[in-house]
Design a protein around this motif. Structure first.
Motif, mmCIF file in Angstrom:
data_model
loop_
_atom_site.group_PDB
_atom_site.id
_atom_site.type_symbol
_atom_site.label_atom_id
_atom_site.label_comp_id
_atom_site.label_asym_id
_atom_site.label_seq_id
_atom_site.Cartn_x
_atom_site.Cartn_y
_atom_site.Cartn_z
ATOM 1 N N ALA A 161 11.692 3.332 -7.387
ATOM 2 C CA ALA A 161 11.255 3.757 -6.062
ATOM 3 C C ALA A 161 10.844 2.548 -5.223
ATOM 4 O O ALA A 161 10.979 2.549 -3.998
ATOM 5 C CB ALA A 161 10.100 4.744 -6.186
ATOM 6 N N SER A 162 10.386 1.492 -5.893
ATOM 7 C CA SER A 162 9.966 0.293 -5.164
ATOM 8 C C SER A 162 11.161 -0.386 -4.495
ATOM 9 O O SER A 162 10.996 -1.140 -3.539
ATOM 10 C CB SER A 162 9.290 -0.687 -6.122
ATOM 11 O OG SER A 162 10.158 -0.991 -7.193
ATOM 12 N N VAL A 163 12.372 -0.106 -4.994
ATOM 13 C CA VAL A 163 13.587 -0.657 -4.382
ATOM 14 C C VAL A 163 14.109 0.310 -3.325
ATOM 15 O O VAL A 163 14.450 -0.082 -2.209
ATOM 16 C CB VAL A 163 14.682 -0.899 -5.452
ATOM 17 C CG1 VAL A 163 16.013 -1.265 -4.816
ATOM 18 C CG2 VAL A 163 14.229 -1.982 -6.438
ATOM 19 N N LEU A 164 14.144 1.595 -3.674
ATOM 20 C CA LEU A 164 14.704 2.597 -2.755
ATOM 21 C C LEU A 164 13.828 2.807 -1.528
ATOM 22 O O LEU A 164 14.322 2.947 -0.416
ATOM 23 C CB LEU A 164 14.883 3.937 -3.476
ATOM 24 C CG LEU A 164 15.575 5.016 -2.644
ATOM 25 C CD1 LEU A 164 17.089 4.850 -2.727
ATOM 26 C CD2 LEU A 164 15.165 6.411 -3.090
ATOM 27 N N ALA A 165 12.517 2.848 -1.744
ATOM 28 C CA ALA A 165 11.605 3.211 -0.656
ATOM 29 C C ALA A 165 10.308 2.411 -0.768
ATOM 30 O O ALA A 165 9.255 2.965 -1.048
ATOM 31 C CB ALA A 165 11.310 4.701 -0.718
ATOM 32 N N PRO A 166 10.394 1.098 -0.539
ATOM 33 C CA PRO A 166 9.229 0.237 -0.800
ATOM 34 C C PRO A 166 7.992 0.601 0.024
ATOM 35 O O PRO A 166 6.875 0.331 -0.407
ATOM 36 C CB PRO A 166 9.727 -1.170 -0.434
ATOM 37 C CG PRO A 166 11.033 -0.999 0.248
ATOM 38 C CD PRO A 166 11.581 0.351 -0.107
ATOM 39 N N GLY A 167 8.200 1.263 1.181
ATOM 40 C CA GLY A 167 7.037 1.517 2.037
ATOM 41 C C GLY A 167 6.479 2.920 1.907
ATOM 42 O O GLY A 167 5.497 3.261 2.559
ATOM 43 N N THR A 168 7.081 3.735 1.069
ATOM 44 C CA THR A 168 6.634 5.127 0.992
ATOM 45 C C THR A 168 5.236 5.200 0.359
ATOM 46 O O THR A 168 4.841 4.307 -0.393
ATOM 47 C CB THR A 168 7.670 5.965 0.194
ATOM 48 O OG1 THR A 168 7.379 7.346 0.391
ATOM 49 C CG2 THR A 168 7.614 5.640 -1.283
ATOM 50 N N HIS A 169 4.468 6.255 0.694
ATOM 51 C CA HIS A 169 3.060 6.250 0.280
ATOM 52 C C HIS A 169 2.904 6.244 -1.239
ATOM 53 O O HIS A 169 1.959 5.665 -1.754
ATOM 54 C CB HIS A 169 2.253 7.355 0.955
ATOM 55 C CG HIS A 169 2.756 8.741 0.722
ATOM 56 N ND1 HIS A 169 4.050 9.132 0.962
ATOM 57 C CD2 HIS A 169 2.120 9.851 0.271
ATOM 58 C CE1 HIS A 169 4.183 10.413 0.668
ATOM 59 N NE2 HIS A 169 3.035 10.860 0.250
ATOM 60 N N GLY A 170 3.847 6.859 -1.952
ATOM 61 C CA GLY A 170 3.768 6.848 -3.418
ATOM 62 C C GLY A 170 3.881 5.439 -3.977
ATOM 63 O O GLY A 170 3.133 5.049 -4.880
ATOM 64 N N VAL A 171 4.812 4.670 -3.469
ATOM 65 C CA VAL A 171 4.989 3.291 -3.954
ATOM 66 C C VAL A 171 3.795 2.427 -3.549
ATOM 67 O O VAL A 171 3.335 1.582 -4.324
ATOM 68 C CB VAL A 171 6.320 2.691 -3.431
ATOM 69 C CG1 VAL A 171 6.426 1.209 -3.770
ATOM 70 C CG2 VAL A 171 7.502 3.454 -4.021
ATOM 71 N N ARG A 172 3.282 2.682 -2.351
ATOM 72 C CA ARG A 172 2.093 1.917 -1.932
ATOM 73 C C ARG A 172 0.935 2.175 -2.892
ATOM 74 O O ARG A 172 0.184 1.265 -3.243
ATOM 75 C CB ARG A 172 1.699 2.279 -0.500
ATOM 76 C CG ARG A 172 2.713 1.785 0.537
ATOM 77 C CD ARG A 172 2.052 1.484 1.887
ATOM 78 N NE ARG A 172 1.245 2.605 2.356
ATOM 79 C CZ ARG A 172 1.706 3.586 3.141
ATOM 80 N NH1 ARG A 172 2.965 3.590 3.552
ATOM 81 N NH2 ARG A 172 0.917 4.567 3.526
ATOM 82 N N ALA A 173 0.817 3.416 -3.357
ATOM 83 C CA ALA A 173 -0.251 3.744 -4.311
ATOM 84 C C ALA A 173 -0.028 3.007 -5.634
ATOM 85 O O ALA A 173 -0.973 2.463 -6.222
ATOM 86 C CB ALA A 173 -0.316 5.250 -4.538
ATOM 87 N N TYR A 174 1.201 2.967 -6.115
ATOM 88 C CA TYR A 174 1.476 2.245 -7.369
ATOM 89 C C TYR A 174 1.200 0.745 -7.207
ATOM 90 O O TYR A 174 0.765 0.075 -8.146
ATOM 91 C CB TYR A 174 2.914 2.474 -7.837
ATOM 92 C CG TYR A 174 3.070 3.698 -8.715
ATOM 93 C CD1 TYR A 174 2.546 3.718 -10.014
ATOM 94 C CD2 TYR A 174 3.731 4.831 -8.258
ATOM 95 C CE1 TYR A 174 2.687 4.837 -10.824
ATOM 96 C CE2 TYR A 174 3.879 5.958 -9.062
ATOM 97 C CZ TYR A 174 3.344 5.954 -10.351
ATOM 98 O OH TYR A 174 3.475 7.061 -11.164
ATOM 99 N N ARG A 175 1.461 0.226 -6.014
ATOM 100 C CA ARG A 175 1.197 -1.201 -5.775
ATOM 101 C C ARG A 175 -0.308 -1.479 -5.920
ATOM 102 O O ARG A 175 -0.731 -2.466 -6.515
ATOM 103 C CB ARG A 175 1.691 -1.565 -4.376
ATOM 104 C CG ARG A 175 2.049 -3.020 -4.221
ATOM 105 C CD ARG A 175 2.702 -3.313 -2.879
ATOM 106 N NE ARG A 175 4.148 -3.179 -2.932
ATOM 107 C CZ ARG A 175 4.880 -2.400 -2.139
ATOM 108 N NH1 ARG A 175 4.307 -1.672 -1.200
ATOM 109 N NH2 ARG A 175 6.189 -2.346 -2.271
ATOM 110 N N ARG A 176 -1.095 -0.558 -5.389
ATOM 111 C CA ARG A 176 -2.550 -0.714 -5.471
ATOM 112 C C ARG A 176 -3.023 -0.554 -6.924
ATOM 113 O O ARG A 176 -3.896 -1.269 -7.395
ATOM 114 C CB ARG A 176 -3.186 0.351 -4.585
ATOM 115 C CG ARG A 176 -4.618 0.075 -4.256
ATOM 116 C CD ARG A 176 -5.193 1.181 -3.415
ATOM 117 N NE ARG A 176 -4.725 1.182 -2.029
ATOM 118 C CZ ARG A 176 -4.969 2.187 -1.178
ATOM 119 N NH1 ARG A 176 -5.646 3.257 -1.567
ATOM 120 N NH2 ARG A 176 -4.552 2.134 0.055
ATOM 121 N N LEU A 177 -2.416 0.385 -7.624
ATOM 122 C CA LEU A 177 -2.747 0.597 -9.038
ATOM 123 C C LEU A 177 -2.492 -0.685 -9.836
ATOM 124 O O LEU A 177 -3.332 -1.121 -10.629
ATOM 125 C CB LEU A 177 -1.895 1.745 -9.609
ATOM 126 C CG LEU A 177 -1.986 1.946 -11.135
ATOM 127 C CD1 LEU A 177 -3.386 2.418 -11.535
ATOM 128 C CD2 LEU A 177 -0.930 2.958 -11.618
#
Ligand SMILES: Nc1ncnc2c1ncn2[C@@H]1O[C@H](COP(=O)(O)OP(=O)(O)O)[C@@H](O)[C@H]1O
Ligand SMILES: [Mg+2]
Length: 272
Positions: free
Chosen positions: A233-249
């Motif tokens: 998902a980090s490649v397909l949709a790097p800015g989506t809220h789910g990926v942003r949450a994983y980045r913070r995690l």
């Protein structure tokens, strides 16, 4: 090498999604990442377009040598995913037959630790995906890991699965007499519009305090899109809220582990 296992004895809580998304984010940061599939269902393997029913060289092979691991074997099992810095050690559905055959064979709990000791200089991070069942694969995974992530869906039934997972962890750690494995509970599929999500998140925080990550991974349809596209998902949709949450995690876990000085796992001790 850092080794994180992702496990929960409940299915459908976001384990494979967590492995792929964190792996994608670490790879994007230039880390050499190995994703290891220890689930006989092989969802992680299928995610990257391989068929766990027909693949020849898989994690299953690691368990065919009476608990020892031939030196050149692990390297032969690692496959590219098509994404930079991201490799896969795939599963085969034959892994399901291990549980029956390995009962009573000693030394079988350290196969993955030995495997990773042999790959030590090849990767910066290893993320291990697990099946929901407690058996020789999960025991291997917990023995090798320096940190455990437990994704828990924010709904009431999932809380029972969490208690079971923590009980298993305690049991396995007691039998191995190792350092207690540090873990982080990761609330997943959080939907702030539903009472069930909010209440179960509060229950998790009440019962497990600091072990629960301070935020939650939201429901985000882009994870399903990413899985159908076979991309993190980090490649397909790097800015989506789910990926942003994983980045913070990811940032939070790394900070926490740095502060704690992560204990060495069995794989690391073997080399020390
Ligand atoms: N945060 C999320 N929001 C929406 N769907 C999700 C989320 N996390 C996972 N999913 C979807 O839920 C399903 C189960 O997730 P998965 O990661 O395969 O769980 P597990 O490995 O624990 O069985 C998959 O279809 C996945 O795409
Ligand atoms: Mg899975």
């Amino acid at each position: 090498m850092r080794i994180w296992a992702v496990a929960n004895q409940k299915g459908g809580v976001g384990k494979t999604t967590t492995v792929v998304t964190l792996g994608g984010l670490l790879a994007e940061q230039g880390k050499r990442v190995l994703l290891m599939d220890l689930d006989p269902h092989g969802s992680l393997t299928s995610y990257f377009g391989h068929d766990p029913d027909t693949l020849g060289a898989t994690a299953f092979d690691l368990f065919q040598h009476e608990g020892k691991v031939p030196e050149d074997l692990p390297g032969q099992l690692v496959m590219p995913t098509g994404f930079d810095n991201l490799s896969l050690l795939p599963a085969s559905s034959a892994l399901a037959t291990l549980e029956r055959r390995m009962v009573g064979v000693s030394g079988m709990g350290l196969v993955i630790s030995r495997t990773l000791a042999l790959l030590w200089d090849d990767f910066d991070f290893v993320l291990i995906d697990n099946s929901p069942s407690l058996g020789v694969l999960m025991i291997n995974s917990l023995a090798a890991a320096q940190h455990l992530l437990i994704p828990v869906q924010t709904e009431f039934l999932a809380l029972k699965g969490l208690e079971r997972m923590l009980h298993t962890l305690q049991m396995v750690m007691r039998s191995q007499q190792g350092n207690a494995l540090q873990y982080t509970i990761v609330p997943t599929m959080f939907d702030r519009r539903t009472q069930a999500s909010i209440k179960s998140l509060h229950a998790m925080q009440r019962d497990h305090g600091d072990q629960v990550w301070r935020f939650a991974i939201p429901v985000d349809t882009r994870f399903r899109d990413a899985s159908s596209a076979g991309k993190p998902a980090s490649v397909l949709a790097p800015g989506t809220h789910g990926v942003r949450a994983y980045r913070r995690l990811l940032a939070d876990i790394r900070t926490r582990l740095q502060a704690a000085g992560a204990p060495l796992s069995a794989a690391a001790k073997k080399l020390a």
